[in-house]
Design a protein around this motif. Sequence first.
Motif: not given
Length: 378
Positions: A368-378
């Motif tokens: 909601r505060q605009g953080g954008v997170y990218g996650f990937r499998p190990d």
Amino acid sequence: MSAVRRSAKALAAGAVLAAALALAGCGSSKPKPAELGPPVALLPVHQAWHAQLGSVAGMVLVPAVHGEAVVLASEGGTVTGLDARTGGGLWRVQLDARLAAGVGTDGRRTAVVSKERQLIVIENGAEKWRRQLPAQTFTAPLVAGGRVFVMTGDRAVMAFDGETGYRLWNQQRQGEPLVLQASGLLTAVGDTLVAGLSGRMVGFDPDTGAIRWEAPLATPRGSNDVERLVELLGGVSREGNVLCARAFQAAVGCVDASRGALLWTRPAHGAQGVGGDAEALYGSESSGTVQAWKRADGAPLWTHEQLRYRSLTAPLVLGRSVVIGDETGQVHLLSREDGAPLNRLSTDSSGVAATPVAAGKTLVVVTRQGGVYGFRPD
């Protein structure tokens, strides 16, 4: 949290009902969620990158994916394309408008809607045109086939020429006096434009606006306007020509969109869209229960109860997991087979703002505060 607004004239003027829906699980007396304990990483995933966009708390955000790019918008008018592999910026436009809904894109043109009821289209890193809409919309525009399609809160569906902004057609539908301040159903299946209108899935000819078919997922019932609200929600599951969706607090169901035939419908009480695969349909109920149904006929498959009262997003099916965000910023990975926890990921504490999306091999989550997170499998 879904809010309700008055339809038609009141909605066009921006009038808001006094309260958010307690039916959607937003009441002040909501029970305290159970403690989850430490996460067990049966499916190893790591945070690959983090970017900052700007608050999205005052708009209805639907992240748009085109190949390896994800397109996002903030309430303050920032519209940006990010490379999902690195989190780096591809382009960025600052509009002189506060935004209510977005994003729609075909990779060339990107469309959003302002709080002043303006449809704004961006191309080549700059604003191309904007047009005034007759009422507010909370549904991201659909950009397809050289056109931009919009569904407003007073149940009008419109098509605009993507190059010039000229309005091609307008279909108005009478509906209930309330509408949700939430993303509605607007998508394309083959050569048919599909919209959700008052509990019905409606197929349009995208060239003329003529109605090809209608399929009812839910019928308005109840003694007051809130109880009769059965809007179809954005966040759908498509396999071939079969489109599955949720009617707000009423039902889930599937329709053969090639001919408008209702395949099945089943009572369900949720305020978020659904996700799915070839075998199953998944949804988060208003209580926080995560439910899986058999795609062929709607028979229940499994129920996951550990996330109750956490105000969940709609689910994303990714690999062998069902991915769901919650109001504390946690992202839960559950097994598609039985709902068992596979992992739990952390963002900031402002809450996940939209259904997570997959761009290439990257899971993208916006808070909601605009953080954008990218996650990937190990």
